[in-house]
Write a protein that holds these residues in place. Structure first.
Motif, short mmCIF file in Angstrom:
data_model
loop_
_atom_site.label_atom_id
_atom_site.label_comp_id
_atom_site.label_asym_id
_atom_site.label_seq_id
_atom_site.Cartn_x
_atom_site.Cartn_y
_atom_site.Cartn_z
N SER A 124 -4.11 -0.51 9.99
CA SER A 124 -4.96 0.13 9.00
C SER A 124 -4.11 0.87 7.98
CB SER A 124 -5.94 1.08 9.67
OG SER A 124 -5.26 2.04 10.44
N ASP A 125 -4.60 0.90 6.73
CA ASP A 125 -3.91 1.60 5.66
C ASP A 125 -4.94 2.22 4.73
OD1 ASP A 125 -4.69 -0.39 3.58
OD2 ASP A 125 -3.36 -1.72 4.72
N HIS A 126 -4.47 2.82 3.63
CA HIS A 126 -5.36 3.54 2.73
C HIS A 126 -5.68 2.76 1.46
CE1 HIS A 126 -5.50 7.36 4.88
NE2 HIS A 126 -4.22 7.16 5.19
N SER A 127 -5.47 1.47 1.45
CA SER A 127 -5.83 0.65 0.29
C SER A 127 -7.11 -0.12 0.59
CB SER A 127 -4.71 -0.34 -0.04
OG SER A 127 -5.13 -1.26 -1.03
N GLY A 174 -10.02 3.10 3.07
CA GLY A 174 -9.03 2.04 3.20
C GLY A 174 -9.60 0.83 3.90
N LYS A 175 -8.73 0.14 4.66
CA LYS A 175 -9.15 -1.08 5.36
C LYS A 175 -8.36 -1.23 6.64
CE LYS A 175 -5.77 -4.16 3.18
NZ LYS A 175 -5.07 -3.12 2.41
N THR A 186 0.84 -1.20 0.00
CA THR A 186 0.00 0.00 0.00
C THR A 186 0.87 1.24 0.00
OG1 THR A 186 -0.15 0.24 2.41
CG2 THR A 186 -1.71 -1.27 1.37
#
Length: 839
Positions: free
Chosen positions: A773-776, A814-815, A753
């Motif tokens: 958590s990330d932005h993808s 994100g997820k 990501t």
């Protein structure tokens, strides 16, 4: 008779003898000619039962003059004679000349009268024999099968007429009633089922008011004269597709060409071919003016018909029967049951107390009402097979399962519909009850109405069950287990109408100890409403899990519904509840206000500022209202079907629910929900109810957060943060597993990501959650197979191996990938830990 011999109708010159008094020769000749021509015999006589004398007395005779035979004035019931034997056995007796001669002097005629055949047919039944019909034929070959069938049907009409001519329920007083044969206008027909062709004699056509030359041999020509209300019942007997071998009877009305309304009685028998398939029908039609109901009986049937028209369930049918018949007939007990295989599935018993019914009913009282096996009630089973109304006077010899229902009199009404018996109605009297012919006619008419209504309600019940199943499939199958609270739901479909509705509810676990409570109602009852309901529930769940605040969740759902370009709208109430702190954020979109029950028992209808229903205004705003909850508070969300109807004002309905809520015991949320539903049997709208008891967390979670910078040694810094946090919390025993999971999840986010990566560690009573958590928005996929010589692809397999559970949830933009690790030593309220960190 022999194929309905109408050509002999005009022959006169016969003798008629009766105890009813003298009449003119022309009348006598007309009556005699009609009776003998119809029966195809040389003599017809009626012997009536005289209980006082213990004998059968000759009441009426129609014979051709000069015949070489005579009839005795009476027969002792205890002696041996064709008439006494047939009466005692209750079955027709057919004697050839040789068999008749064996009776000697007791036969109806001098011994020198050779070549005579005899038929003796009992009149009446159900334990109350009226007498016998005697027919003498000069044919040496005897009375053939077709004529026997017609005569048996004719005897049933004679019995009904004889019963109507005397005092009700007193067979011994009918003995000298007389003049039954001449009053009985009767005709016969044969219907060939393979072709639909009908052969009817002249008296039949005269009864219908149809000239002989105008009859085309079609059943529809006779049906055209039938009163429209009676056509369905008549069709159920004569329509070829519904026929089964056996006998049937029906009273119906016709309208003659001059406008006269006439009651007719039909008795018919279906004969089967060699392969058992119904082949033809033999029928006898008689004028039955004695069946004309009184004004009270007409009113009773009309009330029952109106009640059955609005019955949409089998239970409704049973209640309508009880309401229409029990009090007017002064009956003690009424039961209505469906016939399923050999079991009677009871829909209603009145009274409903088990002690009011015989033991065979009480022994299988499994639920609200029992199921009764027909094999335990042979008389009932036989009556249902025959398909005729059965009436038993006081003290009749019946099995205990029936005699206990009506010691003063019992009526068993097989319920016919579509050519078969679909159920039964039992009516029992405690005090001695006398049955008259009018009451028999009333009960027969009632049985037809109830049978048709029972079939219709059964179909509606099945359709309603299908609609309910569809709607329930769109609702959550089970609710999640919540830390710090208990949620229960109830859903009741409308009992009025059959279309699926749009009420829905949902309980959605969110991150950081939050939970979302949702309830809504889509306008209308239709498949479209159910579709919108399913879409709205799915959309709101998706927006909530992404981490949007409550007002944004509802706004997104509103815009989605507007974009669907449907004419339907939906109301909704949404609550975001922090299970740790007890803080709830309410958002309302045209829905009812939520209700609260405080720990001290005080109830409150909250005042939540709301916006318009979903799907009305694209840019609508939905403000949030914050409410603090203390441990033991009940939160109630509901739809308007519970608090509003045509008979219940909304404010009054809400007040009733609040009163039930105040009285309820909050220790059992399920019972509270049941009590809030009340006992209303009929609902015009669906009801959805969502109730949560907020208890608060016994052990509150501890959280720590770290922002992972994209540096070459980012994973090392994340591991150091995780190690420092666990040492602070005193969890060195879980350190190796946590460091492994942290390394794999952070590495996965950094490699696949872009943008910021966040590490969250949460400690609950027995679990430790590592979340990255990330932005993808792309969900990580676990490989199905791994080449162990490869350098990648093993991270998620390792995480799965050491975790109690793991997964991925979408977040706004994100997820989040998480892993739960079970603590080797669970925390309790006595343990302490340092506060969380945020870096």
């Amino acid at each position: 008779m022999s194929g309905c011999r109408a050509e002999a109708d005009e022959e006169l010159g016969y003798a008629h003898e009766t105890t009813g008094g003298p009449r003119t020769e022309a009348v006598q000749a007309a009556v005699t000619g009609h009776v003998l021509t119809f029966t195809g015999t040389a003599l017809v006589a009626v012997y009536a039962f005289d209980a006082d004398g213990g004998e059968l007395r000759l009441a009426e005779t129609v014979r051709s003059p000069g015949g070489p035979y005579a009839l005795p004035a009476s027969y002792p019931l205890s002696g041996r004679s064709p008439v006494a034997d047939a009466f005692r056995s209750g079955r027709p007796l057919w004697l050839s000349p040789a068999e008749l001669a064996e009776y000697g002097p007791s036969a109806p005629g001098p011994e020198s009268a050779a070549g005579l055949s005899l038929g003796v047919l009992p009149l009446g039944g159900d334990g109350r024999g009226l007498g016998c019909l005697v027919v003498v034929d000069e044919a040496p070959e005897g009375i053939d099968a077709d004529r026997r069938a017609f005569l048996e049907l004719y005897a049933q009409h004679v019995a009904a007429g004889l019963e109507a001519s005397g005092p009700h329920g007193r067979p011994e007083q009918r003995a000298l009633a007389g003049s039954t044969l001449d009053r009985l206008q009767v005709g016969a027909f044969v219907l060939e089922l393979s072709t639909g062709r009908m052969t009817a004699d002249t008296p039949t056509l005269e009864l219908f008011g149809i000239p002989l030359d105008d009859f085309d041999g079609q059943v529809e020509t006779l049906l055209a004269s039938t009163v429209p209300d009676d056509v369905p019942a008549l069709m159920s007997i004569v329509e070829p597709g519904r026929l089964t071998p056996g006998s049937s009877q029906l009273a119906f009305r016709i309208r003659r060409p001059n406008g006269e309304l006439r009651w007719l009685g039909l008795r018919c028998r279906v004969q089967a071919g060699a392969d058992g398939t119904p082949e033809r029908m033999l029928g006898v039609v008689a004028e039955a003016s004695y069946l004309r109901p009184t004004a009270d009986e007409v009113s009773m049937v009309q009330r029952l018909s109106a009640a059955l028209a609005g019955a949409t369930t089998i239970r409704d049918v049973g209640e309508a029967v009880v309401s229409a018949l029990r009090d007017p007939l002064r009956a003690r007990r009424v039961a209505v049951a469906e016939l399923q295989a050999d079991q009677l599935v009871v829909s209603i018993l009145a009274p409903a107390e088990p002690t009011a019914w015989p033991e065979v009913w009480r022994s299988q009282w499994r639920s609200e009402f029992p199921d009764a096996p027909t094999h335990a009630l042979p008389t009932l089973a036989e009556t249902m097979r025959a398909g005729h109304v059965g009436l038993w006077p006081p003290g009749a010899d019946l099995e205990p399962g029936l005699s206990g229902i009506g010691p003063g009199g019992l009526a068993v009404l097989p319920l016919p519909a579509n050519g078969r018996i679909v159920g039964v109605c039992l009516i029992g009297w405690e005090q001695p009850h006398e049955f008259g012919p009018e009451e028999r006619s009333l009960l027969t008419a009632t049985a037809g109405l109830v049978g048709q209504a029972l079939v219709r309600a059964h179909a509606l019940d099945a359709e309603h069950e299908l609609a309910t199943m569809l709607q329930r499939s769109l609702l959550p199958r089970k609710l999640p287990v919540l830390p710090g609270g208990v949620a229960v739901t109830r859903y009741l479909p409308a009992t009025m109408g059959l279309e699926v509705g749009g009420d829905w509810y949902d309980v959605i676990p969110l991150s950081d100890g939050h939970v979302a409570l949702v309830i809504g109602d889509v306008q209308g009852h239709s498949a479209a409403a159910a579709t919108i309901m399913g879409q709205m529930r799915t959309a709101i769940r998706a927006y909530a899990v992404e981490g949007h605040p409550p007002d944004v969740v509802v706004s997104h759902a509103n815009r989605l519904l507007v974009d669907m370009e449907t004419d339907l709208f939906a109301t909704c109430a949404y609550v975001d509840l922090d299970m740790e702190e007890g803080e709830a954020w309410f958002v309302r979109a045209g829905h009812l206000q939520p209700l609260l029950r405080r720990p001290d028992g005080a109830t409150e209808e909250l005042t939540i500022e709301g916006g318009p229903p979903l799907g009305v205004v694209a840019e609508a705003e939905y403000p949030m209202t914050a409410i603090g909850l203390s441990s033991g508070t009940l939160v109630v969300l509901l739809t308007d079907g519970l608090v509003e109807s045509a008979q219940l004002d909304l404010d009054d309905g809400v007040q009733q629910v609040r009163e039930r809520l105040a009285r309820a015991d909050p220790s059992d949320p399920g019972r509270v929900a049941d009590e809030l539903l009340g006992s209303a049997a009929r609902r015009h709208d669906d009801v959805a109810l969502l109730l949560l008891r907020y208890d608060g967390m016994r052990v509150r979670p501890i959280r720590a957060r770290w922002t992972v910078w994209r540096l070459p040694d980012a994973v090392m810094h994340a591991r150091r943060f995780a190690a420092r946090t666990l040492r602070t919390w005193g969890l060195e025993g879980e350190l190796d597993v946590v460091l492994l999971v942290t390394s794999e999840l952070v590495t996965n986010a950094m490699v696949h990501t872009t943008g910021e990566v966040h590490l969250n560690i949460t400690l609950t009573a027995d679990r430790l959650r590592i979340a990255v958590s990330d932005h993808s928005p792309r969900t990580p996929t676990k490989p199905t197979s791994v080449d162990w010589e490869a350098t990648g692809g093993r991270g998620l397999l390792l995480v799965e191996a050491v975790s109690h559970a793991w997964g991925s949830v979408p977040l706004s933009g994100g997820k989040q990938v998480w892993s739960d690790i079970t603590l080797s030593t669970p925390r309790d309220s006595g343990q302490s830990a340092a506060g969380g960190q945020d870096r």
